[in-house]
Design a protein around this motif. Structure first.
Motif, short mmCIF file in Angstrom:
data_model
loop_
_atom_site.label_atom_id
_atom_site.label_comp_id
_atom_site.label_asym_id
_atom_site.label_seq_id
_atom_site.Cartn_x
_atom_site.Cartn_y
_atom_site.Cartn_z
N UNK A 1 0.84 -1.20 0.00
CA UNK A 1 0.00 0.00 0.00
C UNK A 1 0.87 1.25 0.00
N UNK A 2 0.20 2.42 -0.05
CA UNK A 2 0.93 3.69 -0.11
C UNK A 2 1.79 3.91 1.14
N UNK A 3 1.37 3.32 2.26
CA UNK A 3 2.14 3.49 3.50
C UNK A 3 3.28 2.49 3.63
N UNK A 4 3.47 1.67 2.58
CA UNK A 4 4.56 0.72 2.57
C UNK A 4 4.23 -0.63 3.17
#
Length: 277
Positions: free
Chosen positions: A70-73
């Protein structure tokens, strides 16, 4: 226009290769985000799922949830679709950005219907695709010959009562591993390919050895007339071993392995006859 030319096959859409399915799976949320003006691809997909379900589509239930970064890694579950499912979803997206896909799908559908009515068009189109990818006429000729030999082998398998495609895959794996030392899956990994046809990524030497294995297996099967799949497995191994012997003798003379990591990313290289790997 091919799907590779479209933007969503770039890094803007997350995808993952599932080995057991031999399929790419794409993040549906990413596709919705890319092809619509929605500020939230997830919300758009949730609404689209409701609409598809209301229409009686089983597509939603067939989609997979797979972990992707995801975008948060962090690795999080997200709805994913294979290529066929993804194209169906795109057809349901009313967006100008999705229109090129829809036009391409309509074109491909028409071509397929034309080829069903006149199979010669399929042959011509196949030759055209090979040339467009950079294969030489000599290599294409050898590739067409390899298909004829493969068809003769599958016809022989049918004759002795083997009809299940899964059994064909098992026998092919046995034959390929016997002559090359690698199963089809391991061979593809070695060449760094996924869904592509293994033969299309073979050097002319590899292709010739594969032909020898298949034509040998066909001849042995006709001579021994196997009674069941177990005997056909043994014959597949024997046919592969004929090509293995030829491979070992050639490698001893060349001083290097002929099992090559080269693939169709550079078609002319597949015709190199003395390339050390």
């Amino acid at each position: 226009m091919s799907p590779e030319e479209f933007e969503f096959f770039n890094n803007k859409v997350r995808k993952i290769w599932i080995v057991q399915d031999e399929e790419w799976y794409f993040s549906i949320v990413d596709v919705c985000q890319l092809l619509t003006d929605s500020s939230d691809g997830r919300k758009y997909w949730n609404k689209l799922k409701q609409r598809l379900s209301a229409e009686g589509s089983e597509l939603v239930t067939k989609c997979h949830q797979l972990k992707m970064k995801a975008a948060d890694g962090k690795m999080r579950l997200t709805d994913c679709a294979n290529t066929e499912q993804l194209f169906r979803i795109i057809q349901s997206i009313p967006s100008k950005k999705a229109e090129p896909f829809k036009m391409w799908l309509a074109k491909v559908g028409k071509e397929r219907l034309d080829e069903m009515a006149d199979p010669e068009k399929a042959l011509d189109r196949g030759l055209s695709y090979y040339r467009e990818k950079g294969y030489s006429d000599e290599w294409i000729k050898q590739r067409l010959q390899s298909k004829t030999i493969r068809d003769e082998l599958t016809d022989e398998w049918k004759r002795v009562g083997i009809k299940d495609s899964k059994d064909y895959a098992v026998l092919t794996n046995i034959l390929t591993a016997a002559w090359s030392g690698k199963t089809v899956q391991k061979y593809k990994q070695f060449k760094n390919i996924h869904k592509e046809n293994l033969r299309d990524n073979m050097t002319n030497i590899e292709l010739t050895l594969n032909q020898l294995a298949e034509v040998s297996a066909t001849a042995i099967s006709k001579a021994k007339n196997p009674a069941d799949i177990s005997e056909s497995k043994q014959i597949a191994s024997e046919g592969g071993n004929v090509a293995k012997t030829a491979r070992k003798e050639l490698e001893a003379k060349l001083g290097h392995s002929v099992i090559s990591p080269l693939n169709a990313s550079d078609p002319p290289s597949l015709e190199v006859k003395n390339n050390k790997n």
